[in-house]
Design a protein around this motif. Sequence first.
Motif, PDB file in Angstrom:
ATOM      1  N   LYS A  84       0.823  -1.214   0.000  1.00  0.00           N
ATOM      2  CA  LYS A  84       0.000   0.000   0.000  1.00  0.00           C
ATOM      3  C   LYS A  84       0.854   1.260   0.000  1.00  0.00           C
ATOM      4  CE  LYS A  84      -3.468   2.785   0.453  1.00  0.00           C
ATOM      5  NZ  LYS A  84      -4.274   3.115  -0.754  1.00  0.00           N
ATOM      6  N   PHE A  85       1.938   1.267   0.763  1.00  0.00           N
ATOM      7  CA  PHE A  85       2.705   2.501   0.938  1.00  0.00           C
ATOM      8  C   PHE A  85       4.005   2.544   0.132  1.00  0.00           C
ATOM      9  CE2 PHE A  85       0.164   2.110   4.855  1.00  0.00           C
ATOM     10  CZ  PHE A  85      -0.504   3.329   4.812  1.00  0.00           C
ATOM     11  N   ALA A  86       4.501   1.398  -0.299  1.00  0.00           N
ATOM     12  CA  ALA A  86       5.774   1.403  -1.025  1.00  0.00           C
ATOM     13  C   ALA A  86       5.790   0.434  -2.198  1.00  0.00           C
ATOM     14  CB  ALA A  86       6.921   1.051  -0.069  1.00  0.00           C
ATOM     15  N   GLY A  87       4.611   0.001  -2.633  1.00  0.00           N
ATOM     16  CA  GLY A  87       4.550  -0.951  -3.733  1.00  0.00           C
ATOM     17  C   GLY A  87       4.701  -0.291  -5.081  1.00  0.00           C
ATOM     18  N   THR A  88       4.909  -1.104  -6.105  1.00  0.00           N
ATOM     19  CA  THR A  88       5.021  -0.602  -7.475  1.00  0.00           C
ATOM     20  C   THR A  88       3.692  -0.790  -8.195  1.00  0.00           C
ATOM     21  OG1 THR A  88       5.840  -2.757  -8.240  1.00  0.00           O
ATOM     22  CG2 THR A  88       7.466  -1.115  -7.584  1.00  0.00           C
ATOM     23  N   ILE A 145      -6.354  -5.665   0.251  1.00  0.00           N
ATOM     24  CA  ILE A 145      -6.252  -6.165  -1.119  1.00  0.00           C
ATOM     25  C   ILE A 145      -7.278  -5.477  -2.014  1.00  0.00           C
ATOM     26  CG2 ILE A 145      -6.681  -8.204  -2.564  1.00  0.00           C
ATOM     27  CD1 ILE A 145      -5.317  -9.850  -0.370  1.00  0.00           C
ATOM     28  N   PHE A 146      -8.466  -5.240  -1.485  1.00  0.00           N
ATOM     29  CA  PHE A 146      -9.519  -4.611  -2.288  1.00  0.00           C
ATOM     30  C   PHE A 146      -9.133  -3.201  -2.726  1.00  0.00           C
ATOM     31  CE2 PHE A 146     -13.441  -2.139  -2.724  1.00  0.00           C
ATOM     32  CZ  PHE A 146     -14.123  -2.907  -3.655  1.00  0.00           C
ATOM     33  N   ILE A 147      -8.431  -2.463  -1.862  1.00  0.00           N
ATOM     34  CA  ILE A 147      -8.098  -1.072  -2.180  1.00  0.00           C
ATOM     35  C   ILE A 147      -6.844  -0.961  -3.052  1.00  0.00           C
ATOM     36  CG2 ILE A 147      -9.183  -0.204  -0.078  1.00  0.00           C
ATOM     37  CD1 ILE A 147      -6.475   0.053   1.202  1.00  0.00           C
ATOM     38  N   PHE A 186     -22.867   2.104  -7.120  1.00  0.00           N
ATOM     39  CA  PHE A 186     -22.659   3.544  -7.265  1.00  0.00           C
ATOM     40  C   PHE A 186     -21.507   4.098  -6.415  1.00  0.00           C
ATOM     41  CE2 PHE A 186     -27.150   3.205  -8.602  1.00  0.00           C
ATOM     42  CZ  PHE A 186     -27.053   3.840  -9.825  1.00  0.00           C
ATOM     43  N   PHE A 187     -21.171   3.432  -5.300  1.00  0.00           N
ATOM     44  CA  PHE A 187     -20.214   4.036  -4.378  1.00  0.00           C
ATOM     45  C   PHE A 187     -18.962   3.187  -4.106  1.00  0.00           C
ATOM     46  CE2 PHE A 187     -24.413   5.714  -3.189  1.00  0.00           C
ATOM     47  CZ  PHE A 187     -24.187   7.070  -3.398  1.00  0.00           C
ATOM     48  N   VAL A 188     -18.943   1.924  -4.523  1.00  0.00           N
ATOM     49  CA  VAL A 188     -17.816   1.044  -4.207  1.00  0.00           C
ATOM     50  C   VAL A 188     -17.028   0.672  -5.465  1.00  0.00           C
ATOM     51  CG1 VAL A 188     -17.099  -1.168  -3.224  1.00  0.00           C
ATOM     52  CG2 VAL A 188     -18.967   0.126  -2.159  1.00  0.00           C
TER      53      VAL A 188
END
Length: 371
Positions: free
Chosen positions: A91-95, A156-158, A202-204
């Motif tokens: 999440k913070f340092a991936g490619t 994983i979803f985000i 609509f929102f996800v």
Amino acid sequence: MYLIRYLRRVDSTLIFTVLGLVFISLLIIGSATHANIADKPGQFDFVIKQGVFLIVGIIFSIFTLRFDYKILYKWSNWLYVINLIFLLIVKFAGTSALGAQRWIQIGPITLQPSEFAKFFMIISLAKLLSKHPEGFKTWKSLIPVVALMFAPTLLIFIQPDLGTSLVFAAITMGMLFICGLEMKLVKRALLGLMLVMPFIWFFVLHSYQKMRIMVLFNPNVDPFGSGYHVIQSKISIGSGGFIGQGLFAGTQSQLNFLPENHTDFIFSVIGEELGFIGAILILFLYFVLLYRAISISKASGDSFGSLIACGIFSMWLFQVFINVGMTLGIMPVTGIPLPFMSYGGSALVMNLLCVGLLMNIYLRRKKLMFD
């Protein structure tokens, strides 16, 4: 000596089935990629890289036979934490690639932690569920399961990686089913899902995810965008006929009309170049693979081992069903790889680890200790 004693007791059917799949995989990956970089150095780079990961995966798989799988029961909490750490690193340092951030670059090696997350979550979930032999009859009894799955599934979803999130759901449902999940809860959950679908729509869901669902019903709604993959895949499979156009001779694949032909749509290449006969052979090998996995689950001497094997079975069944379905245009395109076939080092190593774990359970199904 230890290795020889183990090999005398292994499930040879499982071993030869997996070897058959990975051998065919190398041929198809070579066919799918050689034309893309023809007349250039490293023409078979994809095959070489996949072969290296195959060797690494086999080594890891053999290593898993050296210890009793029950020790994973004690390690499961640490494995869960390690899993979360790797997903946070992504999440913070991936490619990033293709609009998603799912990989960690370690020198020349690119790892996809979400693939190994499946392996870790099967172990963690097996420990949790093995503590509840009474089954799951109420919503309250499912709270620990939801709590365990929430954090890794969300991370994983985000990324975004909807496909792996769905694999997590399939693993959980398969393992809950074998534990005695009350079916009325499933019916109510499906009803609740139907009620919240407008909110999810609509929102996800992202716009490209919505388009993939629309393409499922009508690929021509976006023939040069999201529908292009499905249209070309169906043309590829249809053009293969009964015996196929021949290895390295598929028109859609070799002329680069078929996108992602060595990863998500590798089954389309099989259908085009090996025809109906080749496709049926691959599906038969998957049938044997799944049959051996569920047989090992039934034969396990304890609930922990049985649940691990059931989780692996559920993961493979769902991935095969969705991947093959999307190449035929009857399932949405989700980016779920075909086990042992699609190009990808992380997925291959993870699947071979699962084979090693299944073999470990099989070796000790009668509580025989060889260490």
